[in-house]
Design a protein around this motif. Structure first.
Motif, PDB file in Angstrom:
ATOM      1  N   VAL A  70       0.836  -1.210   0.000  1.00 44.79           N
ATOM      2  CA  VAL A  70       0.000   0.000   0.000  1.00 44.79           C
ATOM      3  C   VAL A  70       0.869   1.258   0.000  1.00 44.79           C
ATOM      4  O   VAL A  70       0.501   2.287  -0.572  1.00 44.79           O
ATOM      5  CB  VAL A  70      -0.969  -0.021   1.206  1.00 44.79           C
ATOM      6  CG1 VAL A  70      -1.694   1.304   1.363  1.00 44.79           C
ATOM      7  CG2 VAL A  70      -1.961  -1.166   1.060  1.00 44.79           C
ATOM      8  N   SER A  71       2.070   1.158   0.589  1.00 45.79           N
ATOM      9  CA  SER A  71       2.950   2.332   0.663  1.00 45.79           C
ATOM     10  C   SER A  71       3.480   2.773  -0.701  1.00 45.79           C
ATOM     11  O   SER A  71       4.061   3.848  -0.817  1.00 45.79           O
ATOM     12  CB  SER A  71       4.122   2.075   1.622  1.00 45.79           C
ATOM     13  OG  SER A  71       5.104   1.245   1.027  1.00 45.79           O
ATOM     14  N   ILE A  72       3.253   1.963  -1.730  1.00 46.62           N
ATOM     15  CA  ILE A  72       3.586   2.414  -3.084  1.00 46.62           C
ATOM     16  C   ILE A  72       2.753   3.653  -3.406  1.00 46.62           C
ATOM     17  O   ILE A  72       3.212   4.554  -4.088  1.00 46.62           O
ATOM     18  CB  ILE A  72       3.352   1.285  -4.118  1.00 46.62           C
ATOM     19  CG1 ILE A  72       4.352   0.144  -3.877  1.00 46.62           C
ATOM     20  CG2 ILE A  72       3.441   1.803  -5.545  1.00 46.62           C
ATOM     21  CD1 ILE A  72       4.085  -1.126  -4.679  1.00 46.62           C
ATOM     22  N   TRP A  73       1.542   3.709  -2.867  1.00 46.44           N
ATOM     23  CA  TRP A  73       0.645   4.835  -3.110  1.00 46.44           C
ATOM     24  C   TRP A  73       0.527   5.771  -1.918  1.00 46.44           C
ATOM     25  O   TRP A  73       0.272   6.964  -2.100  1.00 46.44           O
ATOM     26  CB  TRP A  73      -0.739   4.315  -3.498  1.00 46.44           C
ATOM     27  CG  TRP A  73      -0.661   3.475  -4.726  1.00 46.44           C
ATOM     28  CD1 TRP A  73      -0.632   3.931  -6.023  1.00 46.44           C
ATOM     29  CD2 TRP A  73      -0.567   2.056  -4.797  1.00 46.44           C
ATOM     30  NE1 TRP A  73      -0.513   2.871  -6.875  1.00 46.44           N
ATOM     31  CE2 TRP A  73      -0.475   1.706  -6.165  1.00 46.44           C
ATOM     32  CE3 TRP A  73      -0.541   1.042  -3.848  1.00 46.44           C
ATOM     33  CZ2 TRP A  73      -0.373   0.388  -6.599  1.00 46.44           C
ATOM     34  CZ3 TRP A  73      -0.433  -0.271  -4.272  1.00 46.44           C
ATOM     35  CH2 TRP A  73      -0.353  -0.587  -5.631  1.00 46.44           C
ATOM     36  N   ILE A  74       0.674   5.250  -0.708  1.00 43.92           N
ATOM     37  CA  ILE A  74       0.588   6.075   0.501  1.00 43.92           C
ATOM     38  C   ILE A  74       1.977   6.076   1.133  1.00 43.92           C
ATOM     39  O   ILE A  74       2.322   5.201   1.929  1.00 43.92           O
ATOM     40  CB  ILE A  74      -0.485   5.547   1.482  1.00 43.92           C
ATOM     41  CG1 ILE A  74      -1.838   5.491   0.783  1.00 43.92           C
ATOM     42  CG2 ILE A  74      -0.547   6.421   2.736  1.00 43.92           C
ATOM     43  CD1 ILE A  74      -2.939   4.842   1.603  1.00 43.92           C
ATOM     44  N   LYS A  75       2.780   7.044   0.774  1.00 43.29           N
ATOM     45  CA  LYS A  75       4.212   7.080   1.093  1.00 43.29           C
ATOM     46  C   LYS A  75       4.521   7.061   2.589  1.00 43.29           C
ATOM     47  O   LYS A  75       5.545   6.516   2.997  1.00 43.29           O
ATOM     48  CB  LYS A  75       4.876   8.315   0.465  1.00 43.29           C
ATOM     49  CG  LYS A  75       4.652   8.457  -1.020  1.00 43.29           C
ATOM     50  CD  LYS A  75       5.353   7.393  -1.795  1.00 43.29           C
ATOM     51  CE  LYS A  75       5.195   7.609  -3.282  1.00 43.29           C
ATOM     52  NZ  LYS A  75       5.212   6.396  -4.038  1.00 43.29           N
ATOM     53  N   ASP A  76       3.670   7.625   3.413  1.00 41.05           N
ATOM     54  CA  ASP A  76       3.952   7.709   4.853  1.00 41.05           C
ATOM     55  C   ASP A  76       4.022   6.346   5.538  1.00 41.05           C
ATOM     56  O   ASP A  76       4.551   6.229   6.638  1.00 41.05           O
ATOM     57  CB  ASP A  76       2.898   8.570   5.560  1.00 41.05           C
ATOM     58  CG  ASP A  76       3.012  10.048   5.204  1.00 41.05           C
ATOM     59  OD1 ASP A  76       4.070  10.454   4.688  1.00 41.05           O
ATOM     60  OD2 ASP A  76       2.040  10.787   5.453  1.00 41.05           O
ATOM     61  N   LEU A  77       3.520   5.312   4.903  1.00 40.34           N
ATOM     62  CA  LEU A  77       3.552   3.961   5.483  1.00 40.34           C
ATOM     63  C   LEU A  77       4.895   3.266   5.256  1.00 40.34           C
ATOM     64  O   LEU A  77       5.226   2.304   5.948  1.00 40.34           O
ATOM     65  CB  LEU A  77       2.443   3.108   4.871  1.00 40.34           C
ATOM     66  CG  LEU A  77       1.010   3.570   5.083  1.00 40.34           C
ATOM     67  CD1 LEU A  77       0.051   2.701   4.289  1.00 40.34           C
ATOM     68  CD2 LEU A  77       0.666   3.536   6.565  1.00 40.34           C
ATOM     69  N   SER A  78       5.655   3.748   4.297  1.00 41.57           N
ATOM     70  CA  SER A  78       6.835   3.036   3.824  1.00 41.57           C
ATOM     71  C   SER A  78       7.903   2.817   4.892  1.00 41.57           C
ATOM     72  O   SER A  78       8.302   1.679   5.161  1.00 41.57           O
ATOM     73  CB  SER A  78       7.440   3.790   2.633  1.00 41.57           C
ATOM     74  OG  SER A  78       8.478   3.048   2.063  1.00 41.57           O
ATOM     75  N   THR A  79       8.387   3.882   5.501  1.00 38.36           N
ATOM     76  CA  THR A  79       9.494   3.757   6.448  1.00 38.36           C
ATOM     77  C   THR A  79       9.126   2.932   7.680  1.00 38.36           C
ATOM     78  O   THR A  79       9.883   2.014   8.034  1.00 38.36           O
ATOM     79  CB  THR A  79      10.019   5.150   6.855  1.00 38.36           C
ATOM     80  OG1 THR A  79      10.449   5.824   5.662  1.00 38.36           O
ATOM     81  CG2 THR A  79      11.179   5.051   7.817  1.00 38.36           C
ATOM     82  N   PRO A  80       7.985   3.180   8.339  1.00 37.37           N
ATOM     83  CA  PRO A  80       7.682   2.346   9.507  1.00 37.37           C
ATOM     84  C   PRO A  80       7.462   0.872   9.141  1.00 37.37           C
ATOM     85  O   PRO A  80       7.921  -0.021   9.866  1.00 37.37           O
ATOM     86  CB  PRO A  80       6.398   2.954  10.093  1.00 37.37           C
ATOM     87  CG  PRO A  80       6.029   4.099   9.255  1.00 37.37           C
ATOM     88  CD  PRO A  80       7.024   4.264   8.173  1.00 37.37           C
ATOM     89  N   ALA A  81       6.796   0.607   8.025  1.00 38.11           N
ATOM     90  CA  ALA A  81       6.549  -0.788   7.646  1.00 38.11           C
ATOM     91  C   ALA A  81       7.854  -1.490   7.275  1.00 38.11           C
ATOM     92  O   ALA A  81       8.092  -2.633   7.691  1.00 38.11           O
ATOM     93  CB  ALA A  81       5.556  -0.855   6.487  1.00 38.11           C
TER      94      ALA A  81
END
Length: 129
Positions: A70-81
């Motif tokens: 999902v972080s491909i589209w919602i960038k804020d999820l990327s680093t914590p995930a």
């Protein structure tokens, strides 16, 4: 930008790998299982971890994999995930050492760890641009 393609590819690879391990190959032997385990349940027994821990770890890993996708589209999820997935992959490597497995059995976890850390580093680099 090349780094963006790396991040998308890494996220997809992690997602597919986790789904493969926890759904498709859950009850199947693989060359990467700890000890002489033939299933995920046997592998966690090898590590002396309960079924409750197995299902908790699986739920968290699958959730993190979905968040990475999902972080491909919602960038804020990327680093914590990606950071959390990296920590779980370190845990997987530690379990292989605990089971006295040959180092090669840790290779998939090491690759997913490196991809996860690569995503975190790429995010930091992109913030600077």
């Amino acid at each position: 930008m090349l780094i963006s393609y790396f991040m998308i590819a890494a996220k997809i690879i992690i997602f597919i790998s986790i789904i493969n391990v926890w759904f498709i190959r859950f009850n199947k032997p693989t060359p990467w299982r700890g000890g002489d385990s033939k299933s995920m349940k046997e592998e966690f027994e090898t590590y002396r971890l309960s079924p409750a821990i197995m299902y908790t770890v699986g739920t968290i890993k699958v959730t993190l994999a979905v968040l990475l996708l999902v972080s491909i589209w919602i960038k804020d999820l990327s680093t914590p995930a990606a950071g959390a997935m990296g920590i779980f992959m370190l845990g997987a490597i530690a379990m292989h050492f605990k089971a006295d497995d040959p180092n090669i059995k840790s290779l998939p976890a090491l690759i997913l760890f490196l991809l996860s850390i690569g995503i975190v580093v790429a995010e930091v680099l992109l913030e600077g641009i």
